[in-house]
Design an enzyme around this catalytic site. Sequence first.
Site, mmCIF file in Angstrom:
data_model
loop_
_atom_site.group_PDB
_atom_site.id
_atom_site.type_symbol
_atom_site.label_atom_id
_atom_site.label_comp_id
_atom_site.label_asym_id
_atom_site.label_seq_id
_atom_site.Cartn_x
_atom_site.Cartn_y
_atom_site.Cartn_z
ATOM 1 N N THR A 59 0.801 -1.190 -0.068
ATOM 2 C CA THR A 59 0.191 -0.049 0.028
ATOM 3 C C THR A 59 0.838 1.328 0.062
ATOM 4 O O THR A 59 0.451 2.335 -0.436
ATOM 5 C CB THR A 59 -0.801 0.170 1.313
ATOM 6 O OG1 THR A 59 -1.734 -1.435 1.359
ATOM 7 C CG2 THR A 59 -2.049 1.036 1.083
ATOM 8 N N TYR A 107 5.489 -12.859 4.114
ATOM 9 C CA TYR A 107 4.683 -12.147 3.241
ATOM 10 C C TYR A 107 4.135 -13.311 2.234
ATOM 11 O O TYR A 107 4.829 -13.337 1.095
ATOM 12 C CB TYR A 107 4.884 -10.842 2.713
ATOM 13 C CG TYR A 107 3.803 -10.084 2.056
ATOM 14 C CD1 TYR A 107 2.377 -10.310 1.897
ATOM 15 C CD2 TYR A 107 4.224 -8.629 1.491
ATOM 16 C CE1 TYR A 107 1.640 -9.690 1.522
ATOM 17 C CE2 TYR A 107 3.378 -8.004 0.835
ATOM 18 C CZ TYR A 107 1.994 -8.475 0.893
ATOM 19 O OH TYR A 107 1.147 -7.629 0.424
ATOM 20 N N LYS A 132 1.685 -12.689 7.036
ATOM 21 C CA LYS A 132 0.612 -12.412 6.231
ATOM 22 C C LYS A 132 0.249 -13.104 5.112
ATOM 23 O O LYS A 132 0.637 -13.271 4.192
ATOM 24 C CB LYS A 132 1.136 -10.658 5.770
ATOM 25 C CG LYS A 132 0.317 -10.006 5.141
ATOM 26 C CD LYS A 132 0.485 -8.799 4.639
ATOM 27 C CE LYS A 132 -0.776 -7.876 3.994
ATOM 28 N NZ LYS A 132 -0.212 -6.623 3.180
ATOM 29 N N ILE A 160 -3.305 -6.910 8.706
ATOM 30 C CA ILE A 160 -2.356 -5.921 8.149
ATOM 31 C C ILE A 160 -3.164 -5.152 6.940
ATOM 32 O O ILE A 160 -3.487 -5.733 6.116
ATOM 33 C CB ILE A 160 -1.104 -6.350 7.463
ATOM 34 C CG1 ILE A 160 -0.141 -7.069 8.443
ATOM 35 C CG2 ILE A 160 -0.082 -5.116 6.722
ATOM 36 C CD1 ILE A 160 1.079 -7.416 8.252
#
Length: 288
Positions: free
Chosen positions: A46, A131, A159, A199
């Site tokens: 992001t 991730y 994540k 997240i």
Amino acid sequence: MKLNKNIVSIITPMKKNGNIDFDDFTKIIKFQLKKNTKFILVSGTTGECSTLKMEEKLKLVDLVKFYTKNIVVGSSYNSTEKTIHFLKNAKIKGARYCLLNTPYYNTNLERNILNYFNEVFSNTKIPIILYDIPNRTGVKLSIKTIKKISKIKGVLGIKESCGDIKKEMFIKKYTKLDIYSGDDFTSAISNIIGAKGVISVISNIFPEIINKIFNCKFKDKIYIQKKIFKLTNLLFSETNPVPIKWLMYKIKMIKQPKVRSPLLILKKNKKKILNEYKKIKTWKKKIT
């Protein structure tokens, strides 16, 4: 401080010329802390990690540390040497944890991936959140591989951005990793089956709602998830962070909706996004 339930994946606001707007960035950090956000993820997906220069990422970490020590930094490099160099410096600047994806493009072999995570932690000693995001890295981690990665010293959490609830259940069963949902639209379900937190992208504008999901009863989690479901989906109707930046611009949280090339400013669903935002803004007063 241990990692919290809601980690906001912060945007990187930019000026018209593409330079980082550090004034807007500071305002966003202050807003998050005022809303009781405990951990900030800098330079995540992001935050447009792929198009930020290393010195820009380090400057952002350096800025956040003046307001909070609870910093997670995203590392998007596929070079082990560059990853180690960056994380060593990010740690010096104040990062306490890192979000680390598999090295995209270079390899999908398990032994190479395991070596990558081993080398990174051995040389940086910064705790790692794995991730798992195959649509960006091209590597879909199997439960078997995740189980092996979980045994590497320094890997504390994952994540999970596959949108696969069954996979999250297997991770919960076969590893001791803290699971963080990588999708706002499944965060409540993930929490119900054992995920520690999320997240979050939508936390850029509604951190108090996401905080509520992880601190309420079962029926309330589902109720809240249903209420924000349309907006969370619309915020991924184009490549993240294009929609969330446009929305933050429209509600005057940032001065420009600028994203760096190859991304372009939002083109579709503008009216729908704004309407859903307004609905949630009105409704949230009832629960917060």
